[in-house]
Design a protein around this motif. Structure first.
Motif: not given
Length: 180
Positions: A140-145
């Motif tokens: 998976k790819t995690t996008i963090n804001w």
């Protein structure tokens, strides 16, 4: 005498080296103490490279924000990049992208001072900073804001509510792209 001078020079060098290391350590410790008001992540099956390309492509802003933002116009490709994003309400927000690190998939930007004064929701806010990271994790790819808001509490709470909604739209947009 020559031995004493060499000894003192060596001792002085060690002392100065130690002070430099201490100062650098103190700066690093201060840099890690940032407490973000928002820290949200979502995972998608897209590659980190694909997510990164979508984040940097002004033409994809409506798609990745699930229509919440309808347009993005960047003035330059070199940092600092001045860009204007337009919300689905037609209201623009000026941003300054201060850091783009392609090798680390790191994007840092702030809402411009003029937008903080012009957008009623942001009256009373001194600064809004976004940090967006993209990371591969297993398959998976995690996008963090991460978002830091400085200002008076009342204005800050209203701004945080809107910024959380904005991030929710990005999460929805990326999940829809993930399903395609």
């Amino acid at each position: 005498m020559k031995f004493l001078n060499n000894y003192l020079a060596c001792l002085l060098t060690l002392l100065l080296s130690g002070l430099c290391i201490f100062q650098a350590s103190a700066q690093m410790a201060a840099a890690t103490r940032v407490k973000y008001d928002i820290d949200r992540s979502t995972s998608v099956s897209l590659s980190a490279f694909k997510v990164w390309q979508l984040l940097l492509d002004d033409g994809q802003i409506s798609r990745i924000s699930d229509g919440y933002i309808t347009a993005s116009l960047s003035e330059d490709k070199k940092t600092p990049v001045h860009r204007v994003v337009t919300f689905s309400t037609g209201k623009p927000r000026k941003e300054i992208v201060s850091q783009i690190e392609h090798d680390k998939y790191l994007l840092v930007y702030t809402v411009s001072k003029s937008s903080l004064k012009e957008i009623p929701l942001y009256i009373g806010i001194d600064e809004i900073q976004f940090v967006v990271t993209v990371k591969d994790k297993d398959d998976k790819t995690t996008i963090n804001w991460k978002v830091k808001v400085l200002g008076n509490e009342s204005a800050k709470n209203s701004a945080l509510e809107q910024l959380n909604q904005e991030i929710s739209h990005y999460e929805n947009g990326f999940k829809k792209i993930d399903l395609q």
